[in-house]
Each structure stands twice: as C-alpha cells, then as structure tokens.
Motif scaffolding. Structure first.
Motif, PDB file in Angstrom:
ATOM      1  N   ASP A  32      68.088  82.079  58.778  1.00  0.00           N
ATOM      2  CA  ASP A  32      69.704  81.132  59.244  1.00  0.00           C
ATOM      3  C   ASP A  32      70.438  82.808  59.875  1.00  0.00           C
ATOM      4  N   PRO A  33      70.872  82.962  61.520  1.00  0.00           N
ATOM      5  CA  PRO A  33      70.853  84.341  62.033  1.00  0.00           C
ATOM      6  C   PRO A  33      72.087  84.603  61.429  1.00  0.00           C
ATOM      7  N   LEU A  34      72.509  84.328  60.878  1.00  0.00           N
ATOM      8  CA  LEU A  34      74.358  84.100  59.671  1.00  0.00           C
ATOM      9  C   LEU A  34      74.376  84.904  58.657  1.00  0.00           C
ATOM     10  N   PHE A  35      72.630  85.325  57.688  1.00  0.00           N
ATOM     11  CA  PHE A  35      72.545  85.321  56.807  1.00  0.00           C
ATOM     12  C   PHE A  35      73.732  86.783  56.222  1.00  0.00           C
ATOM     13  N   LYS A  36      73.588  87.821  56.881  1.00  0.00           N
ATOM     14  CA  LYS A  36      74.189  88.960  56.814  1.00  0.00           C
ATOM     15  C   LYS A  36      75.458  88.860  56.707  1.00  0.00           C
ATOM     16  N   GLU A  37      76.415  87.675  57.429  1.00  0.00           N
ATOM     17  CA  GLU A  37      77.129  88.277  57.349  1.00  0.00           C
ATOM     18  C   GLU A  37      78.006  87.353  56.735  1.00  0.00           C
ATOM     19  N   LYS A  38      77.214  86.092  55.857  1.00  0.00           N
ATOM     20  CA  LYS A  38      78.104  85.703  55.432  1.00  0.00           C
ATOM     21  C   LYS A  38      78.296  86.109  53.346  1.00  0.00           C
ATOM     22  N   GLY A  39      77.505  87.705  53.114  1.00  0.00           N
ATOM     23  CA  GLY A  39      77.337  88.404  52.162  1.00  0.00           C
ATOM     24  C   GLY A  39      76.848  87.305  51.479  1.00  0.00           C
ATOM     25  N   ILE A  40      75.927  87.428  51.536  1.00  0.00           N
ATOM     26  CA  ILE A  40      74.390  85.985  50.656  1.00  0.00           C
ATOM     27  C   ILE A  40      73.560  87.545  50.124  1.00  0.00           C
ATOM     28  N   ALA A  41      73.359  87.238  49.354  1.00  0.00           N
ATOM     29  CA  ALA A  41      72.639  88.815  48.261  1.00  0.00           C
ATOM     30  C   ALA A  41      71.737  87.724  47.095  1.00  0.00           C
ATOM     31  N   LEU A  42      70.669  88.202  47.280  1.00  0.00           N
ATOM     32  CA  LEU A  42      69.762  87.779  46.486  1.00  0.00           C
ATOM     33  C   LEU A  42      69.530  87.423  44.702  1.00  0.00           C
ATOM     34  N   GLY A  43      69.467  86.363  44.476  1.00  0.00           N
ATOM     35  CA  GLY A  43      70.352  85.544  43.002  1.00  0.00           C
ATOM     36  C   GLY A  43      71.371  85.579  42.990  1.00  0.00           C
ATOM     37  N   ASP A  44      71.984  85.117  44.530  1.00  0.00           N
ATOM     38  CA  ASP A  44      73.105  84.087  44.767  1.00  0.00           C
ATOM     39  C   ASP A  44      72.782  83.285  44.434  1.00  0.00           C
ATOM     40  N   THR A  45      74.803  82.414  43.850  1.00  0.00           N
ATOM     41  CA  THR A  45      74.416  80.761  43.580  1.00  0.00           C
ATOM     42  C   THR A  45      74.982  80.527  44.893  1.00  0.00           C
ATOM     43  N   ILE A  46      74.385  79.524  45.851  1.00  0.00           N
ATOM     44  CA  ILE A  46      75.068  79.409  46.558  1.00  0.00           C
ATOM     45  C   ILE A  46      74.652  77.326  47.013  1.00  0.00           C
ATOM     46  N   THR A  47      75.790  77.202  48.411  1.00  0.00           N
ATOM     47  CA  THR A  47      75.428  76.074  48.369  1.00  0.00           C
ATOM     48  C   THR A  47      74.885  75.694  49.782  1.00  0.00           C
ATOM     49  N   PHE A  48      73.572  74.658  49.842  1.00  0.00           N
ATOM     50  CA  PHE A  48      73.020  73.944  51.509  1.00  0.00           C
ATOM     51  C   PHE A  48      72.981  72.437  52.129  1.00  0.00           C
ATOM     52  N   LEU A  62      73.889  77.966  54.251  1.00  0.00           N
ATOM     53  CA  LEU A  62      73.970  78.485  53.525  1.00  0.00           C
ATOM     54  C   LEU A  62      75.649  78.945  53.554  1.00  0.00           C
ATOM     55  N   GLN A  63      76.331  78.782  52.407  1.00  0.00           N
ATOM     56  CA  GLN A  63      76.854  79.231  52.148  1.00  0.00           C
ATOM     57  C   GLN A  63      78.010  79.916  50.430  1.00  0.00           C
ATOM     58  N   LYS A  64      78.217  80.990  50.293  1.00  0.00           N
ATOM     59  CA  LYS A  64      78.171  80.996  49.085  1.00  0.00           C
ATOM     60  C   LYS A  64      79.302  79.940  48.016  1.00  0.00           C
ATOM     61  N   TYR A  65      78.692  79.973  46.727  1.00  0.00           N
ATOM     62  CA  TYR A  65      79.134  79.226  45.829  1.00  0.00           C
ATOM     63  C   TYR A  65      80.710  79.631  44.565  1.00  0.00           C
ATOM     64  N   VAL A  66      81.414  79.069  45.460  1.00  0.00           N
ATOM     65  CA  VAL A  66      82.814  79.236  44.606  1.00  0.00           C
ATOM     66  C   VAL A  66      83.079  78.364  43.768  1.00  0.00           C
ATOM     67  N   PRO A  67      82.806  79.127  41.971  1.00  0.00           N
ATOM     68  CA  PRO A  67      83.387  77.833  41.256  1.00  0.00           C
ATOM     69  C   PRO A  67      85.075  77.701  41.467  1.00  0.00           C
ATOM     70  N   SER A  68      84.469  76.216  40.966  1.00  0.00           N
ATOM     71  CA  SER A  68      86.463  75.709  40.204  1.00  0.00           C
ATOM     72  C   SER A  68      86.338  76.258  39.830  1.00  0.00           C
ATOM     73  N   GLU A  69      87.747  75.816  39.007  1.00  0.00           N
ATOM     74  CA  GLU A  69      88.016  76.248  37.561  1.00  0.00           C
ATOM     75  C   GLU A  69      89.267  75.457  37.555  1.00  0.00           C
ATOM     76  N   ARG A  70      88.903  74.431  36.127  1.00  0.00           N
ATOM     77  CA  ARG A  70      90.385  73.726  35.265  1.00  0.00           C
ATOM     78  C   ARG A  70      90.361  73.738  33.991  1.00  0.00           C
ATOM     79  N   LEU A  71      91.497  74.305  33.563  1.00  0.00           N
ATOM     80  CA  LEU A  71      91.727  74.671  32.397  1.00  0.00           C
ATOM     81  C   LEU A  71      92.100  73.095  32.132  1.00  0.00           C
TER      82      LEU A  71
END
Length: 88
Positions: A32-48, A62-71
């Motif tokens: 992924d040529p844009l890996f650095k720009e996506k702010g992803i780091a070792l150990g991060d949870t991602i979707t792909f 590759l995209q950083k995973y942002v969980p949704s929360e429902r109460l």
C-alpha cells in the motif's frame, strides 16, 4: 471486506507488510503506497479487502477500523450479531 490486525511492517519501507485476518488467522501480504498517510501502525485493527488477482492472495484497501457503538437499554428479542473483535 475482512477485519484484521497489522502484524508486520517492513522496517525499510512501510508500504509493505502483513495483516492477519481476525476470523481465520490467515496472513496476507499488503503493498500500500499510502500506508503512512493512513495513520495505521503495527498492531492496529483494520478492515481490508482480499485480492485474488495475484498468485498469492493480497490485502488491499487497508483502512483503520473504527468500531461503531450502540447502547442497548432494554430487553433484546432475537439474536445479537457482532463482528469478531467487537465486544457485546
């Protein structure tokens, strides 16, 4: 789309590395040529996505995973579905 963890980043070029799928523990290389720009780091949870265009299946989009929360404040009728890695 799959959920995974960044398990390896090439120390000389972060464009290359590996992700491990949460559900199956399968490991996929990424390029992924844009890996650095996506702010992803070792150990991060991602979707792909998994591309089968090459001889070896490869992780793409590759995209950083942002969980949704429902109460939920009450009784639930029927099944509750979650994605591996999410907490109920």
């Amino acid at each position: 789309m799959a959920l995974g963890t960044v398990t390896k980043i090439d120390p000389t070029n972060s464009q290359f590395g590996d992700v491990t799928e949460v559900e199956t523990d399968d490991v996929y290389p990424y390029n992924d040529p844009l890996f650095k720009e996506k702010g992803i780091a070792l150990g991060d949870t991602i979707t792909f996505d998994i591309s089968y265009d090459e001889k070896v299946p490869t992780a793409t989009n590759l995209q950083k995973y942002v969980p949704s929360e429902r109460l939920i404040n009450g009784q639930v009728d029927g099944p509750i579905t979650s994605v591996p890695g999410e907490t109920i």
